[in-house]
Enzyme design. Structure first.
Site, PDB file in Angstrom:
ATOM      1  N   ASP A 146       3.552  33.816   6.352  1.00 38.74           N
ATOM      2  CA  ASP A 146       2.351  33.039   6.089  1.00 38.74           C
ATOM      3  C   ASP A 146       2.875  31.716   5.540  1.00 38.74           C
ATOM      4  O   ASP A 146       4.014  31.639   5.099  1.00 38.74           O
ATOM      5  CB  ASP A 146       1.551  33.799   5.024  1.00 38.74           C
ATOM      6  CG  ASP A 146       0.331  33.035   4.579  1.00 38.74           C
ATOM      7  OD1 ASP A 146      -0.382  32.522   5.442  1.00 38.74           O
ATOM      8  OD2 ASP A 146       0.095  32.975   3.367  1.00 38.74           O
ATOM      9  N   ASP A 179      -4.447  37.565   3.434  1.00 39.90           N
ATOM     10  CA  ASP A 179      -3.639  38.131   4.509  1.00 39.90           C
ATOM     11  C   ASP A 179      -3.323  39.616   4.304  1.00 39.90           C
ATOM     12  O   ASP A 179      -2.436  40.157   4.958  1.00 39.90           O
ATOM     13  CB  ASP A 179      -2.378  37.314   4.803  1.00 39.90           C
ATOM     14  CG  ASP A 179      -1.632  36.923   3.568  1.00 39.90           C
ATOM     15  OD1 ASP A 179      -1.741  37.654   2.576  1.00 39.90           O
ATOM     16  OD2 ASP A 179      -0.939  35.894   3.597  1.00 39.90           O
ATOM     17  N   ASP A 225       1.359  35.871   0.800  1.00 44.01           N
ATOM     18  CA  ASP A 225       1.088  35.794  -0.638  1.00 44.01           C
ATOM     19  C   ASP A 225      -0.110  36.655  -1.004  1.00 44.01           C
ATOM     20  O   ASP A 225      -0.521  36.700  -2.153  1.00 44.01           O
ATOM     21  CB  ASP A 225       0.869  34.349  -1.085  1.00 44.01           C
ATOM     22  CG  ASP A 225      -0.328  33.718  -0.406  1.00 44.01           C
ATOM     23  OD1 ASP A 225      -0.929  34.360   0.478  1.00 44.01           O
ATOM     24  OD2 ASP A 225      -0.666  32.581  -0.756  1.00 44.01           O
TER      25      ASP A 225
HETATM   26  P1  ADP Z   1      -2.437  29.869   5.169  1.00 44.75           P
HETATM   27  O1  ADP Z   1      -2.469  30.605   6.438  1.00 44.75           O
HETATM   28  O2  ADP Z   1      -1.625  28.630   5.273  1.00 44.75           O
HETATM   29  O3  ADP Z   1      -2.062  30.694   3.997  1.00 44.75           O
HETATM   30  P2  ADP Z   1      -5.283  30.188   4.634  1.00 44.75           P
HETATM   31  O4  ADP Z   1      -5.551  31.164   5.715  1.00 44.75           O
HETATM   32  O5  ADP Z   1      -5.307  30.672   3.251  1.00 44.75           O
HETATM   33  O6  ADP Z   1      -3.924  29.371   4.900  1.00 44.75           O
HETATM   34  O7  ADP Z   1      -6.322  29.008   4.762  1.00 44.75           O
HETATM   35  C1  ADP Z   1      -6.413  28.280   5.961  1.00 44.75           C
HETATM   36  C2  ADP Z   1      -7.139  27.014   5.789  1.00 44.75           C
HETATM   37  O8  ADP Z   1      -8.482  27.268   5.407  1.00 44.75           O
HETATM   38  C3  ADP Z   1      -6.581  26.131   4.700  1.00 44.75           C
HETATM   39  O9  ADP Z   1      -5.552  25.319   5.181  1.00 44.75           O
HETATM   40  C4  ADP Z   1      -7.821  25.320   4.330  1.00 44.75           C
HETATM   41  O10 ADP Z   1      -7.986  24.249   5.213  1.00 44.75           O
HETATM   42  C5  ADP Z   1      -8.955  26.281   4.508  1.00 44.75           C
HETATM   43  N1  ADP Z   1      -9.342  26.923   3.262  1.00 44.75           N
HETATM   44  C6  ADP Z   1      -9.232  28.259   2.958  1.00 44.75           C
HETATM   45  N2  ADP Z   1      -9.720  28.509   1.738  1.00 44.75           N
HETATM   46  C7  ADP Z   1     -10.107  27.334   1.222  1.00 44.75           C
HETATM   47  C8  ADP Z   1     -10.684  26.933  -0.034  1.00 44.75           C
HETATM   48  N3  ADP Z   1     -10.925  27.805  -1.013  1.00 44.75           N
HETATM   49  N4  ADP Z   1     -10.971  25.633  -0.203  1.00 44.75           N
HETATM   50  C9  ADP Z   1     -10.725  24.743   0.782  1.00 44.75           C
HETATM   51  N5  ADP Z   1     -10.188  25.041   1.949  1.00 44.75           N
HETATM   52  C10 ADP Z   1      -9.886  26.318   2.186  1.00 44.75           C
HETATM   53 MG    MG Z   2      -2.289  32.238   2.600  1.00 44.82          MG
END
Ligand code: ADP
Ligand code: MG
Length: 639
Positions: free
Chosen positions: A338, A535, A531
């Site tokens: 991730d 996920d 993390d």
């Molecule tokens: P990653 O796969 O990099 O861990 P996430 O799946 O957690 O990322 O989130 C993907 C995208 O969704 C983030 O890059 C962001 O644009 C958006 N996002 C998710 N949660 C939030 C939040 N609480 N506030 C703002 N944007 C969010």
């Molecule tokens: Mg993440």
């Protein structure tokens, strides 16, 4: 050494001296009138009294060293568990005494006890490192109640209460520092030797030791949910996930022991029946066969190797939930990461604020308020950038949309904070930003308010982590992220990852992992490293889920099979290396023990091995296998 081990040692010494006396001792000083012990007089006596005397001289050391084995054998038979080690040793030695092999009978017992002592010492040693981890359990908490400080059990403290942690005390509960500044020793949790500096506003986790200053901490999690409780649970249950090799051994022993006992009976009975041997010869041969057959080396050393591997990993700050996962880790072929919080620090800096209508401060305030309940790294970073205290009374109806953002009602107005997808979902038109970084859009009731650009940094050891995996023979490294294409690809290029997929929702990540699972070849395995923030489904879908469980992120400890206590991706390679080493050792031990056993068993059945060789085959193999198993523990953390 424990008391019991010391006692065994004394018994071994006493029995050894008594045996030497029985074999070579003078009899002169003995009362002449006692025929039982006056063996030395004239060997020519040849009387029944002489034989009895000899017998008793050996019987004393035999009972000193072997009474407990005999007792356990009898007790187990009474309980219906006939075929075990004690039984094998008991009939082999009693039989040896019966056919006149006195010294051998004592020696077999003596060596058996030496082997047992060695084994219990070895098991104790590897338990120790786990026990060191256990010492992270805090005894008390100083809680502030009604202006006074009380010392209470950590599980009596409630979330929101304030506790004091003096220098030298263990942090009893997870919380946030309100006042004070200090260094924390996190070594027991992470294997990290450098102290971590904390000051007001920082999170502290239970189990660390407060080294220097006085800290006032607001408790954020109840004791049952604290980091320390989760780790202890995990370690205590580590034994329950048995590796295939361990299960194999248990099953093996169940069939093996009765099989060799029947083989021994056949060896004793058949040759005299067909007239090929005298009864005493065949009995002798059968007894040797029994002594050789004791499967201790295998039964002990295989679980001990896994235990050693788990212990060695925990020393390096990697918690492995059971031997089974070491087996899987060792076969890792594809590693899927991730991005946020795993390869990157998950601490975003605000690099630009571009409002449409309102002021910059107002835009940031709305975003921070809307995010006030989210645990996402982006949310935390926005709150951090905002800097002021958040009055949670102004926020209601919070709704997280994973992989997209959040929706909340702030001061009575509906606010959306999130990415392009979220804006498309609610039908608000947005502007792309020319700045590199993650764009967080803010909208209110159909109106676009602007965006905030934030950027994350990759972890210091992320590139190293990817490179190490390659050297370990991992065929493919992949990054999955919900972040924008430009950001994801930049990170992937910087770290040298083989593949990257961006703009994924949590469900898309599961799909991607399933597609990647198809690409495995042979016995290869797929590891997912995350993390734990949105996920968890992927963590459990992968062959092995590795979570950043330590500092900061709300532990995905439960969903994962392996937890990296210090959130360092480079520890994945360390874990794989330990796993591989452990499995090599397990295999060596199985092949070696079975090989030597089989060889000596055949020799014994053919009458080519005597009691001494039988004893060596048994004790020698056990000792060598145990020593080998202990290597799994030592220095496993080093490349
Ligand atoms: P990653 O796969 O990099 O861990 P996430 O799946 O957690 O990322 O989130 C993907 C995208 O969704 C983030 O890059 C962001 O644009 C958006 N996002 C998710 N949660 C939030 C939040 N609480 N506030 C703002 N944007 C969010
Ligand atoms: Mg993440």
């Amino acid at each position: 050494m424990t008391n019991k081990q010391k006692k065994t040692l004394w018994r071994i010494i006493a029995a050894a001296l008594l045996l030497v006396w029985a074999m070579f001792g003078p009899t002169l000083w003995l009362p002449a009138g006692l025929p039982f012990v006056s063996v030395g007089r004239t060997a020519a006596d040849g009387t029944a009294a002489f034989a009895l005397a000899l017998w008793v001289r050996f019987l004393i050391p035999y009972l000193v060293i072997g009474w407990d084995v005999l007792w356990r054998a009898v007790r187990n038979i009474a309980h219906g568990q006939v075929f075990d080690e004690n039984f094998l040793m008991a009939i082999a030695t009693v039989g040896a005494l019966w056919i006149g092999e006195y010294a051998e009978a004592v020696f077999v017992m003596l060596f058996y006890q030496v082997g047992e002592l060695f084994q219990s010492y070895a098991v104790g040693k590897s338990r120790q490192s786990i026990a060191e981890l256990m010492e992270i359990r805090p005894d008390y908490a100083n809680v502030e109640r009604d202006g006074a400080v009380e010392q209470v059990d950590p599980d009596e403290v409630e979330v929101g209460e304030t506790i004091l942690i003096k220098a030298g005390e263990r942090v009893p509960l997870d919380g946030v520092v309100l006042e004070g500044r200090s260094d924390l020793d996190t070594a027991a949790l992470t294997g990290e030797s450098l102290p971590r500096e904390v000051q007001s506003g920082d999170d502290v986790i239970s189990g660390c030791v407060n080294l220097t200053g006085l800290l006032k901490v607001r408790v954020t999690r109840a004791f049952e949910e604290s980091t320390v409780s989760k780790i202890l649970d995990l370690v205590e249950n580590a034994g329950s996930k048995k590796a295939k090799a361990e299960n194999f051994i248990t099953k093996f022993a169940r069939y093996y022991t009765p099989a060799v006992v029947f083989a021994a009976v056949a060896l004793a009975v058949l040759p005299p029946l067909i007239g090929a041997m005298t009864w005493s010869e065949s009995l002798h041969r059968a007894l040797i066969f029994l002594v050789i057959s004791c499967p201790c080396a295998l039964v002990i050393s295989v679980p001990l190797s896994f235990f050693g591997g788990i212990g060695g990993a925990s020393k390096a700050g990697v918690l492995v939930k059971g031997g089974a996962y070491l087996e899987v880790l060792a076969r890792t072929q594809i590693v899927v990461f991730d991005k946020t919080g795993t390869l990157t620090k998950g601490v975003f800096n605000v690099t630009a604020i571009h409002p449409e209508t309102c002021g910059e401060d107002r835009l940031l305030e709305l975003a921070a308020l809307a995010e006030s309940w989210s645990q996402h790294p982006i949310a935390r970073s926005l709150r951090e950038a905002y800097g002021k205290d958040i009055d949670s009374g102004r926020v209601s109806e919070v709704e997280e949309r994973s992989g997209r953002g959040v929706r909340a009602v702030v001061d009575g107005t509906e606010i959306f904070v999130g990415n392009d997808k979220l804006m498309d979902d609610i039908g608000v038109s947005w502007h792309p930003c020319h700045r590199v970084g993650t764009t967080v859009h803010v909208a209110s009731e159909g109106e676009y308010l602007g965006h905030i650009v934030i950027s994350d940094e990759v972890k210091e050891d992320a590139a190293q982590a990817v490179a190490d995996l390659k050297t370990l023979g991992v065929a493919k490294t992949v990054m999955l992220t919900g972040d924008a294409k430009a950001v994801g690809e930049a990170v992937a290029a910087q770290l040298g990852l083989d593949e990257v997929h961006t703009q994924l929702l949590p469900a898309d990540k599961v799909e991607r992992v399933e597609a990647l699972l198809e690409q495995k070849t042979g016995k290869g395995c797929l590891a997912f490293v995350g993390d734990g923030i949105n996920d968890a489904p992927v963590l459990s879908r992968a062959d092995i889920g590795i979570a950043m469980g330590g500092l900061g992120s709300d532990a995905a400890i439960e969903a994962a099979d392996v937890v990296l206590m210090d959130d360092k991706p480079s520890k994945i390679a360390v874990a794989i290396r330990i796993a591989k080493k452990t499995l090599v050792i397990v295999r060596q031990n199985i092949v070696f023990a079975l090989g030597v056993k089989a060889l000596v068993l055949v020799l014994g059945a053919l009458g080519e091995a005597n009691m001494w060789e039988a004893v060596f085959a048994d004790v020698g193999v056990s000792v060598i296998a145990i020593l080998n198993a202990m290597r799994a523990m030592k220095g496993a953390g080093q490349p």
